[in-house]
Design an enzyme around this catalytic site. Structure first.
Site, short mmCIF file in Angstrom:
data_model
loop_
_atom_site.label_atom_id
_atom_site.label_comp_id
_atom_site.label_asym_id
_atom_site.label_seq_id
_atom_site.Cartn_x
_atom_site.Cartn_y
_atom_site.Cartn_z
N ARG A 120 0.66 -1.14 0.06
CA ARG A 120 -0.09 0.12 -0.05
C ARG A 120 0.93 1.35 0.01
O ARG A 120 0.31 2.26 0.71
CB ARG A 120 -0.98 0.09 1.30
CG ARG A 120 -1.90 -1.00 1.17
CD ARG A 120 -3.35 -0.57 0.34
NE ARG A 120 -4.40 -1.83 0.39
CZ ARG A 120 -5.25 -1.58 1.04
NH1 ARG A 120 -5.58 -1.17 1.94
NH2 ARG A 120 -6.12 -2.77 1.02
N ASP B 147 -6.91 -3.41 -7.05
CA ASP B 147 -7.38 -3.86 -5.76
C ASP B 147 -7.59 -5.67 -6.13
O ASP B 147 -8.00 -5.99 -7.19
CB ASP B 147 -8.81 -3.53 -5.35
CG ASP B 147 -9.11 -3.82 -3.87
OD1 ASP B 147 -8.17 -3.18 -2.96
OD2 ASP B 147 -9.66 -4.53 -3.57
N TYR C 42 -14.62 -12.49 0.49
CA TYR C 42 -15.33 -11.37 0.42
C TYR C 42 -16.51 -11.46 -0.58
O TYR C 42 -17.50 -11.00 -0.45
CB TYR C 42 -14.42 -10.29 -0.49
CG TYR C 42 -13.18 -9.57 0.47
CD1 TYR C 42 -13.80 -8.67 1.51
CD2 TYR C 42 -11.76 -10.24 0.47
CE1 TYR C 42 -12.64 -8.07 2.17
CE2 TYR C 42 -11.04 -9.65 1.57
CZ TYR C 42 -11.42 -8.20 2.13
OH TYR C 42 -10.50 -7.96 3.04
O1 1CP Z 1 -0.01 -0.29 -3.21
C1 1CP Z 1 -0.28 -1.31 -3.23
O2 1CP Z 1 -0.16 -2.09 -2.30
C2 1CP Z 1 -1.22 -1.38 -4.31
C3 1CP Z 1 -2.55 -1.50 -4.57
C4 1CP Z 1 -3.36 -2.26 -3.46
C5 1CP Z 1 -3.35 -3.72 -3.12
C6 1CP Z 1 -2.05 -4.54 -3.32
C7 1CP Z 1 -4.75 -1.91 -3.04
C8 1CP Z 1 -5.24 -0.46 -3.16
N1 1CP Z 1 -5.40 -2.81 -2.25
C9 1CP Z 1 -4.69 -3.97 -2.56
C10 1CP Z 1 -4.79 -5.40 -2.06
C11 1CP Z 1 -6.08 -5.72 -1.09
N2 1CP Z 1 -7.20 -5.18 -1.18
C12 1CP Z 1 -5.78 -6.57 -0.07
C13 1CP Z 1 -4.60 -7.42 0.30
C14 1CP Z 1 -3.77 -6.79 1.18
C15 1CP Z 1 -4.14 -6.52 2.49
O3 1CP Z 1 -4.27 -7.34 3.44
O4 1CP Z 1 -4.27 -5.33 2.79
C16 1CP Z 1 -7.28 -6.57 0.72
C17 1CP Z 1 -7.73 -7.46 1.60
C18 1CP Z 1 -8.05 -5.76 -0.11
C19 1CP Z 1 -9.57 -5.50 0.02
C20 1CP Z 1 -9.54 -4.02 0.35
N3 1CP Z 1 -9.38 -2.89 -0.41
C21 1CP Z 1 -10.02 -3.39 1.69
C22 1CP Z 1 -9.74 -3.80 3.02
C23 1CP Z 1 -11.48 -4.38 3.34
C24 1CP Z 1 -11.44 -5.09 4.31
O5 1CP Z 1 -11.49 -4.35 5.60
O6 1CP Z 1 -11.46 -6.38 4.77
C25 1CP Z 1 -10.20 -2.04 1.27
C26 1CP Z 1 -10.26 -0.85 2.24
C27 1CP Z 1 -9.69 -1.91 -0.08
C28 1CP Z 1 -9.79 -0.40 -0.66
C29 1CP Z 1 -8.27 0.06 -1.39
N4 1CP Z 1 -7.54 -0.92 -2.16
C30 1CP Z 1 -6.35 -0.12 -2.27
C31 1CP Z 1 -6.60 1.01 -1.66
C32 1CP Z 1 -5.31 2.25 -1.78
C33 1CP Z 1 -7.74 1.30 -1.04
C34 1CP Z 1 -8.30 2.32 -0.05
C35 1CP Z 1 -9.40 2.89 -1.05
C36 1CP Z 1 -9.48 4.32 -1.09
O7 1CP Z 1 -8.32 5.07 -1.41
O8 1CP Z 1 -10.47 5.00 -0.84
#
Ligand code: 1CP
Length: 345
Positions: free
Chosen positions: A24, A74, A153
């Protein structure tokens, strides 16, 4: 291309000081991300806009000199590309209409998924061209979620809980669960191979919820599907390295590393690096695992933890990273401090 530190590590070399990138690393802690995000509109709009998604993928490389760029996308893009609805409610995380029965499952289109994800491949191409031109030592990492975590999910319809729908279904209706996993496997493999075709040099598989399963289920729904994905990627692209991240796997991390055939495993925040160094096969590189909260704290807390990890990893193929993603309140100066600590290692 040779001379990329992360590719050297993934071929089994110990490079010192170790290369670094942060999960991230592109996201809300960066003012330039917040600016691009405001232009894009929603999070999905940003993921599906190749120009802006490429821009945010490159932001942490430009600001910090990270050794990898990870595609901005994502893990839930794969269910979206199979036709399951997906929205990101502001401040609430992802929402999907949950898969409840055969009819829901039958509506998912695994075959069309890679084509629907075509905008993401345009992002990959753009990022690769920019790296080749301006950052020839930086590696482009593509990724997907692991089947178990994405299925969590798809069945729950949201995050933030304990994914009891999926954990119950593997006992209550293993055949139905296996049918969902099979469709997801087909779409995920096509999606990963399309990223490789577009220029991703490494693929990472995020299994964020692997640690919820008891050992037998972990073998069946985490290790076996990941081993199959890994083998299928090898058949198509023999030299492409894969990083696996079975988060909170605990001692199952060693078995995962040995049985899946990945070139590196991610260590989560709870993993003791000394234990991993002793128990994960020596040919498998390790990646991790600074506590994201230590990066928010900075100062002595950051230095002490980072140096402890470095000491445990010395001599080993190792990529420095966090144990989970960068959080929004992370000060930029603390990431700079970490880069200084690593340069001096
Ligand atoms: O910078 C990076 O790492 C690349 C982008 C990336 C990656 C690899 C994002 C952007 N998401 C992910 C993977 C991801 N997404 C995972 C695996 C890693 C981890 O455990 O964090 C998971 C579980 C998700 C699912 C997800 N997407 C969540 C979690 C939900 C939960 O509570 O279970 C969330 C909040 C997102 C949205 C998201 N994805 C990425 C970002 C920057 C965001 C935030 C959204 C925003 O900017 O509004």
């Amino acid at each position: 291309m040779t001379g990329k530190p992360i590719l050297q590590v993934l071929s089994g070399e110990s490079v010192w000081p170790p290369p670094v990138w942060l999960m991230r690393q592109a996201g809300r802690h960066l003012p330039e991300y917040r600016a691009t995000r405001a232009v894009a509109g929603s999070f999905m709009d940003l993921c599906l806009n190749p120009e802006l998604a490429a821009q945010v993928t490159l932001q942490p490389v430009r600001r910090y000199g990270m050794d990898a760029a990870i595609l901005f996308s994502d893990i839930l893009i794969v269910p979206w590309a199979m036709g399951q609805g997906l929205t990101f409610a502001e401040g609430e995380g992802p929402r999907l209409p949950p898969i409840r029965d055969r009819a829901d499952l039958d509506r998912l289109d695994a075959k069309g998924a890679a084509a629907r994800a075509a905008p993401i491949m345009k992002t990959v191409r753009r990022v690769r061209l920019a790296l080749d031109a301006d950052h020839p030592r930086t590696t482009l990492i593509g990724f997907s979620g692991a089947l178990w975590t994405v299925a969590c999910y798809m069945l729950e319809g949201k995050g933030g809980g304990e994914f009891k729908q999926a954990r119950r279904l593997i006992h209550a209706d293993p055949e139905f669960f296996a049918a969902l996993m099979a469709k997801l496997e087909e779409a995920t493999l096509a999606y990963l191979l399309a990223q490789a075709e577009a220029g991703a040099e490494v693929l990472m598989i995020f299994d964020s919820w692997a640690g919820q399963l008891p050992p037998e289920a972990f073998r069946k729904w985490v290790i076996e599907p990941t081993a199959r994905l890994r083998a299928a990627i090898k058949a198509a692209r023999p030299d492409l390295p894969v990083i696996g991240f079975p988060r909170l796997a605990g001692p199952m991390l060693a078995e995962y590393a040995a049985a899946t055939g990945v070139q590196a495993v991610g260590m989560d925040t709870a993993m003791d690096p000394a234990w991993a160094a002793a128990n994960v096969p020596a040919r498998t590189a390790l990646q991790g695992n600074l506590d994201p909260e230590a990066l928010i704290a900075g100062g002595t807390a950051l230095r002490t933890q980072a140096e402890g990890i470095l000491a445990a990893m010395k001599g080993r193929p190792f990529i420095f990273n966090l144990g989970h993603g960068v959080e929004q309140p992370t000060p930029i100066e603390h990431v700079m401090q970490l880069m200084e600590i690593l340069r001096a290692a």
